[in-house]
Design a protein around this motif. Structure first.
Motif, PDB file in Angstrom:
ATOM      1  N   ASN A   8       4.747  -1.385  -1.824  1.00 25.31           N
ATOM      2  CA  ASN A   8       3.572  -0.886  -2.563  1.00 25.31           C
ATOM      3  C   ASN A   8       2.990   0.308  -1.832  1.00 25.31           C
ATOM      4  O   ASN A   8       2.931   0.320  -0.600  1.00 25.31           O
ATOM      5  N   LYS A   9       2.483   1.252  -2.619  1.00 22.66           N
ATOM      6  CA  LYS A   9       1.863   2.430  -2.025  1.00 22.66           C
ATOM      7  C   LYS A   9       0.413   2.518  -2.484  1.00 22.66           C
ATOM      8  O   LYS A   9       0.122   2.294  -3.660  1.00 22.66           O
TER       9      LYS A   9
ATOM     10  N   VAL B 195      -0.452   4.973   2.094  1.00 20.88           N
ATOM     11  CA  VAL B 195       0.089   3.911   2.952  1.00 20.88           C
ATOM     12  C   VAL B 195       1.065   3.056   2.151  1.00 20.88           C
ATOM     13  O   VAL B 195       0.783   2.706   0.998  1.00 20.88           O
ATOM     14  N   TRP B 196       2.173   2.760   2.740  1.00 26.10           N
ATOM     15  CA  TRP B 196       3.163   1.857   2.127  1.00 26.10           C
ATOM     16  C   TRP B 196       3.139   0.528   2.854  1.00 26.10           C
ATOM     17  O   TRP B 196       3.089   0.498   4.098  1.00 26.10           O
ATOM     18  N   ASP B 197       3.191  -0.561   2.084  1.00 27.36           N
ATOM     19  CA  ASP B 197       3.230  -1.861   2.740  1.00 27.36           C
ATOM     20  C   ASP B 197       4.658  -2.389   2.789  1.00 27.36           C
ATOM     21  O   ASP B 197       5.600  -1.740   2.316  1.00 27.36           O
ATOM     22  N   ASN B 198       4.811  -3.575   3.323  1.00 34.16           N
ATOM     23  CA  ASN B 198       6.141  -4.130   3.527  1.00 34.16           C
ATOM     24  C   ASN B 198       6.766  -4.652   2.241  1.00 34.16           C
ATOM     25  O   ASN B 198       7.856  -5.208   2.262  1.00 34.16           O
ATOM     26  N   ASP B 199       6.039  -4.501   1.117  1.00 34.36           N
ATOM     27  CA  ASP B 199       6.625  -4.831  -0.181  1.00 34.36           C
ATOM     28  C   ASP B 199       6.959  -3.569  -0.953  1.00 34.36           C
ATOM     29  O   ASP B 199       7.301  -3.627  -2.130  1.00 34.36           O
TER      30      ASP B 199
ATOM     31  N   LYS C 110      -2.518  -9.796  -3.853  1.00 37.84           N
ATOM     32  CA  LYS C 110      -1.359  -9.169  -3.261  1.00 37.84           C
ATOM     33  C   LYS C 110      -1.651  -7.731  -2.812  1.00 37.84           C
ATOM     34  O   LYS C 110      -1.026  -7.200  -1.903  1.00 37.84           O
ATOM     35  N   SER C 111      -2.626  -7.126  -3.495  1.00 37.38           N
ATOM     36  CA  SER C 111      -2.844  -5.716  -3.230  1.00 37.38           C
ATOM     37  C   SER C 111      -3.588  -5.514  -1.904  1.00 37.38           C
ATOM     38  O   SER C 111      -4.070  -6.450  -1.303  1.00 37.38           O
ATOM     39  N   PHE C 112      -3.637  -4.281  -1.484  1.00 34.42           N
ATOM     40  CA  PHE C 112      -4.391  -3.962  -0.266  1.00 34.42           C
ATOM     41  C   PHE C 112      -5.202  -2.702  -0.505  1.00 34.42           C
ATOM     42  O   PHE C 112      -4.974  -1.974  -1.471  1.00 34.42           O
ATOM     43  N   THR C 113      -6.161  -2.489   0.349  1.00 33.83           N
ATOM     44  CA  THR C 113      -6.954  -1.259   0.248  1.00 33.83           C
ATOM     45  C   THR C 113      -6.920  -0.549   1.595  1.00 33.83           C
ATOM     46  O   THR C 113      -6.651  -1.165   2.630  1.00 33.83           O
ATOM     47  N   ILE C 114      -7.226   0.725   1.524  1.00 33.73           N
ATOM     48  CA  ILE C 114      -7.303   1.541   2.743  1.00 33.73           C
ATOM     49  C   ILE C 114      -8.775   1.881   2.939  1.00 33.73           C
ATOM     50  O   ILE C 114      -9.426   2.354   2.003  1.00 33.73           O
ATOM     51  N   SER C 115      -9.293   1.626   4.116  1.00 32.21           N
ATOM     52  CA  SER C 115     -10.727   1.859   4.315  1.00 32.21           C
ATOM     53  C   SER C 115     -10.993   2.414   5.710  1.00 32.21           C
ATOM     54  O   SER C 115     -10.088   2.510   6.539  1.00 32.21           O
TER      55      SER C 115
ATOM     56  N   GLN D 156       1.924  -2.413   7.411  1.00 35.23           N
ATOM     57  CA  GLN D 156       2.192  -1.037   6.982  1.00 35.23           C
ATOM     58  C   GLN D 156       3.609  -0.675   7.412  1.00 35.23           C
ATOM     59  O   GLN D 156       4.009  -0.950   8.546  1.00 35.23           O
ATOM     60  N   THR D 157       4.322  -0.040   6.491  1.00 35.83           N
ATOM     61  CA  THR D 157       5.661   0.402   6.883  1.00 35.83           C
ATOM     62  C   THR D 157       5.739   1.920   6.981  1.00 35.83           C
ATOM     63  O   THR D 157       6.663   2.455   7.583  1.00 35.83           O
ATOM     64  N   GLY D 158       4.750   2.580   6.377  1.00 35.60           N
ATOM     65  CA  GLY D 158       4.778   4.037   6.460  1.00 35.60           C
ATOM     66  C   GLY D 158       3.435   4.627   6.060  1.00 35.60           C
ATOM     67  O   GLY D 158       2.623   3.964   5.413  1.00 35.60           O
TER      68      GLY D 158
END
Ligand code: BGC
Length: 976
Positions: A121-122, A115-119, A27-32, A65-67
């Motif tokens: 999560n930051k 980064v914030w996702d559509n769930d 579910k998680s994401f990373t920023i790269s 991404q939402t924000g």
């Protein structure tokens, strides 16, 4: 007819996805991949408002991404903040513009992004990301361009007896906290501090060297300076700064006299910050530097090669060297333009591409025969090694197995004073016969096509018992083969081919079930690597290697699929603008050299096409803004071309459909010029629309006037070139392709007659190309858009001349200037002055491979692959020309600025299809898959489409399936 239309509203509630077997980890994401101005951690950028990009990575479907929040600070810890964007609601993660307080020169800024996702999560980026400003407006503190004023030096710097060296020593009496050098040359330079070659440390911690710096620009306007972090190169006490300068693109033969016979120059500013907070600046100045030509590099020139005498090596780059017999330099006033910060990416040795010989052949002389030169007298043939003993009188030919660009790096043992001469070539003579256009005995290097480029490396040994290693640094060669002769016996311990070129990240891949098509793609990649060296060139071997704009106009879009070229094109458009003539015409070459070829159709329009391509592929609105005024001036120049009773003649007609097998007479060239005028008007309309913020603004009204211009050109085109029955007065393949691509036919009937006629032309030409640079670049794309995908596949898989696979079958390892540059049947092409074996233009077919075979397309309305249009066209030909086979699988990945896109398909014997599709996080896709009438079993990972996660909506029609997809990895099957 639509069978089903489902809008899966429930799937828009993303949180429900986690219930379908997804773990918290997935579910998680990373920023790269944090970038500033296209680059990772750039040093020395002079942009007031740099742009930030990052990627969101996740294997979860439907993530976006939402924000974001960007925080820029002057310290690693993020305490001294210069910009906090605060949480900004946006789904964009590419080219976000800095809006903080004014950036200071020579300053390193660190940044991170939340980064914030559509769930909800930051995540915070984890990379240590920074950028560092260059001199900006802080100036050069009195640094002067210095030149070697040795009066014995001949005028022509490319033939000097020794290239200029410059040195100084400086006492730094305090502990150093940080230090930078800002340096440039009129010519090509290399830089050393205390004997060590200066480079920057890459993200992986390795020291990396820029080659052929500062690169090629239009020197009448611009030269770049480089910035290097030299903190670890300096130490408290005395330090030696040393530089070498050779003719390069400024004064060498490649400049073709554009700047007269200017003197070579060097400029530098060192900026040192001491641990006690004080600073010191050291600059180039005639009074504090010394110069000499008495070094090891006796001659260096891009076309000619390099002459190195290792016996002349000395400690001149180190502290304490006795330079009492060196001269004082004088000020060089030959440069009248502006020194600007280097715009990446750099030219470097691309270590991952290093080549080792596949064979070595030793020969002594040759035996002429009645047919010509005969064959070389082979003494020995070796495989699987690059080691050899070479005697005086013998010649060793090394085959590196791949036509490449760069130089050789070798290790040799022998007596001091022994001289090795290494020559380079793309091919070997085959049987030595005159009839097959050989220029020497079979087995020797075929070099006539290099024209006046001597392309030779000479090395005189110093006699080191442990052997001596060498590679040139001031020239480059386009070659697959090299031969070596020596004045005394030597042991050649190793010989490697080092690939040198602009570092363009190759994140893409393309493989099919067809080995020859795979080889074609490999050849296209090698053509690109070899011809992207500081600027996009036509060829890398003969006495050209120039930025011909028509070649990149043809190949540019394909090239952006093969590698990341956003920064490269941004830089090159500066060269195009610098060369723009006063009346607005772009030159046919950028940087501008080679006399007076200017404003010609299908060449000069690169100045319009490349910004559009860069916008489309990288979402780079900035490149449109930066070039818009210049492009408008170009369009104004075109509007003045009113003659022969026509208002819309377009550009000059020097080149036309260059090298077309159907001929290239003036009427056809004029036709092409008119079409390219229409093409430019259309692109200007689109670019104006892209820049328009709201209806009625200035760009919006420009868009309207360019639309009107296009319509006017079209109307005159029809009056001039269309017969009453709707057919064209110009009959060839290229003429029909252009009219179809640019929608110039008067009505649908004429257009569909046109498609039929084009197919007829190709069929009666034996399913072969009748196109030159212009037509070949667009043929398969245009055919496919016009519904003739089968013809496109027939052309791709054609094996007879002219065709892409024909050259592959003749042994090509790159794309050739001529399809039949060499043929097994007839030998070399008789046009020896125009026969390059590394010319990328025809590699434009890889655009079709990515965009149509694999179907990966950006969306003009949401560019940079933020929204992906995915329309694969499998090879579903039922019948095809004799000797061809069907392609049964394609697997393509494209590295977009949002992440890796994959489109792979395979078909089985019954025509059942499987599609593997990867849509990167924070993007969406509109997918269109072909479907036969009887194929009604459609599933994703064995789940019907209405139950598949990430499928937002779909519709099934008789021949197509349309699917709106969120991000994620999918496997679709389409069966009976
Ligand atoms: C180059 C071409 C170029 C052409 C212009 C040639 O010599 O190699 O690729 O575009 O000149 O017509």
């Amino acid at each position: 007819m639509k069978k089903v239309l489902l809008v899966l509203a429930s799937l828009l509630c993303f949180s429900t996805f986690t219930t379908r077997g997804e773990t918290n980890a997935t579910k998680s994401f990373t920023i790269s991949d944090l970038r500033v101005e296209y680059l990772k951690n750039p040093i020395g950028i002079d942009v007031a408002a740099p742009r930030f990009s990052w990627k969101m990575e996740s294997d979860r479907r439907g993530i976006s991404q939402t924000g974001y929040q960007i925080i820029v600070s002057t310290d690693k810890q993020g305490k001294n903040i210069v910009w906090d964007s605060e949480k900004t609601a946006s789904d964009l993660s590419v080219h976000i513009i800095y809006k903080g307080i004014a950036l200071q020169p020579s300053t390193r800024y660190y940044w991170k992004v939340n980064v914030w996702d559509n769930d909800g999560n930051k995540k915070t980026s984890r990379e240590t990301a920074f950028f560092e400003t260059g001199l900006m407006n802080s100036g050069w503190n009195g640094a002067k361009w210095i030149k070697c004023n040795d009066t014995d030096a001949p005028e022509n710097e490319s033939q000097t007896d020794g290239i200029p060296m410059f040195r100084t020593e400086c006492m730094l009496d305090k502990e150093i906290k940080s230090a930078r050098i800002y340096s440039s040359a009129l010519g090509v330079y290399d830089l050393f501090i205390n004997g060590n070659r200066v480079g920057n440390t890459n993200a992986d911690g390795k020291l990396c060297f820029d080659e052929l710096k500062p690169g090629w620009t239009n020197y009448s306007k611009t030269v770049f300076y480089n910035t290097y972090d030299i903190t670890s190169f300096l130490s408290k006490g005395n330090n030696a700064i040393a530089a070498l300068v050779s003719s390069g693109w400024w004064a060498g033969h490649v400049a073709h006299g554009e700047y007269g016979s200017p003197a070579l120059g060097f400029i530098a500013k060192l900026y040192i910050v001491y641990k006690d907070g004080t600073t010191e600046t050291i600059v180039t100045h005639p009074e504090s530097w010394k110069t000499s030509r008495e070094g090891a590099i006796r001659m260096a020139d891009i076309y000619t090669g390099e002459d190195y005498d290792a016996r002349r090596e000395s400690e001149w780059k180190k502290v304490g060297f006795d330079d009492s017999n060196w001269h004082k330099p004088t000020e060089n006033k030959d440069f009248k333009g502006t020194i600007k910060a280097f715009i990446g990416p750099n030219v470097q040795v691309r270590k991952e591409l290093e080549q080792t010989p596949v064979s070595i052949t030793k020969y002594n002389g040759h035996t002429p025969d009645e047919k010509g030169y005969g064959m070389v007298n082979v003494i020995e043939e070796r495989k699987g090694t690059d080691r050899l003993t070479l005697d005086k009188g013998d010649t060793a030919v090394y085959d590196l197995g791949q036509n490449m660009v760069g130089w050789v790096k070798f290790k040799v043992k022998g007596n001091a004073g022994t001289r090795l001469t290494i020559r380079f070539a793309e091919s070997l003579n085959d049987d030595g016969s005159f009839a097959r256009v050989n220029d020497g005995p079979g087995g020797s290097l075929y070099r006539i096509i290099l024209r006046s480029a001597a392309a030779t490396l000479s090395y005189t040994l110093k006699g080191d018992k442990d052997g001596e290693e060498f590679r040139p640094t001031m020239t480059f060669f386009g070659f697959r083969y090299c031969d070596v002769v020596t004045t005394e016996q030597v042991e050649i311990e190793s010989m490697k081919g080092e690939v040198v070129g602009t570092v363009a990240e190759e994140g893409s891949s393309f493989t099919t079930s067809h080995a020859r098509v795979n080889q074609l793609y490999k050849n296209i990649m090698w053509g690109q690597r070899g011809n992207f060296l500081s600027v996009p060139t036509d060829c890398p071997q003969r006495d050209e290697r120039l930025g011909w704009t028509g070649d990149i106009l043809a190949f540019g879009r394909a090239a952006t699929y093969n590698a990341d070229l956003a920064g490269f094109f941004h830089k090159w458009m500066g060269d195009v603008r610098d060369g723009q003539r006063e009346d607005g015409a772009y030159y046919d070459l950028a940087p501008r050299v080679w006399g007076n070829e200017v404003g010609n159709a299908a060449w000069a329009e690169a100045g319009i096409v490349i910004p559009w391509t860069t916008y489309l592929m990288y979402g780079d609105r900035g490149i449109l803004e930066e070039n818009y005024a210049s492009m408008e001036r170009f369009m104004e120049q075109r509007s003045t071309q009113v003659f022969d009773g026509y208002k819309y003649n377009g550009g000059g007609i020097t080149h036309g459909d260059w090298l077309s097998p159907e001929g290239n007479e003036p009427d056809k060239k004029r036709y092409i010029a008119v079409c390219f005028y229409a093409y430019s008007a259309r692109l200007m309309e689109k670019m104006s629309q892209a820049l328009s913020r709201k209806a009625g603004d200035a760009y919006d009204s420009k868009a309207k006037s360019y639309k009107e211009l296009y319509e006017n050109i079209k109307a005159e085109f029809q009056a001039r070139y269309v017969n009453p029955d709707g057919s064209l007065k110009q009959k060839g393949q290229t003429a029909y392709l252009l009219a179809l691509k640019l929608h110039l036919f008067p009505d649908e009937k004429a257009q569909s007659d046109g498609i039929r006629y084009l197919n007829h032309l190709i069929k009666t030409n034996g399913d072969r190309l009748g196109t030159g640079f212009v037509g070949t670049a667009i043929i398969n794309q245009t055919l496919t858009d016009a519904g003739s995908i089968h013809t496109a596949y027939n052309l791709l898989l054609q094996r007879n001349n002219p065709s892409w696979l024909y050259s592959v079958d003749q042994g090509a390892t790159t794309i050739w200037e001529r399809w039949d540059g060499y043929t097994k049947e007839k030998g070399f092409h008789p046009a020896t002055t125009m026969n390059s074996f590394n010319h990328y233009a025809y590699g434009a077919v890889s655009e079709w491979m990515y965009r149509y075979m694999a179907g990966i397309n950006p969306d003009e309305n949401n560019p940079g692959f933020k929204h992906i249009i995915l329309t694969p066209y499998p090879d579903n030909r039922i019948s095809f020309p004799a000797g061809q086979e069907r392609i049964t699988s394609v697997d393509a990945t494209y590295h977009s600025y949002y992440g890796k896109i994959r489109s792979a398909w395979k078909s089985d014997a019954n025509g059942n299809m499987e599609y593997r599709i990867v849509i990167p996080a924070n993007t969406t896709a509109s997918v269109t898959l072909p479907k036969e009438r009887n194929q009604n079993e459609i599933a994703e990972n064995n789940v019907p489409l209405d139950k598949a996660k990430g499928v937002v909506s779909y519709s099934i029609e008789e021949q197509h399936i349309h699917i709106e997809l969120q991000s994620g990895s999918y496997v679709f099957t389409v069966k009976e």
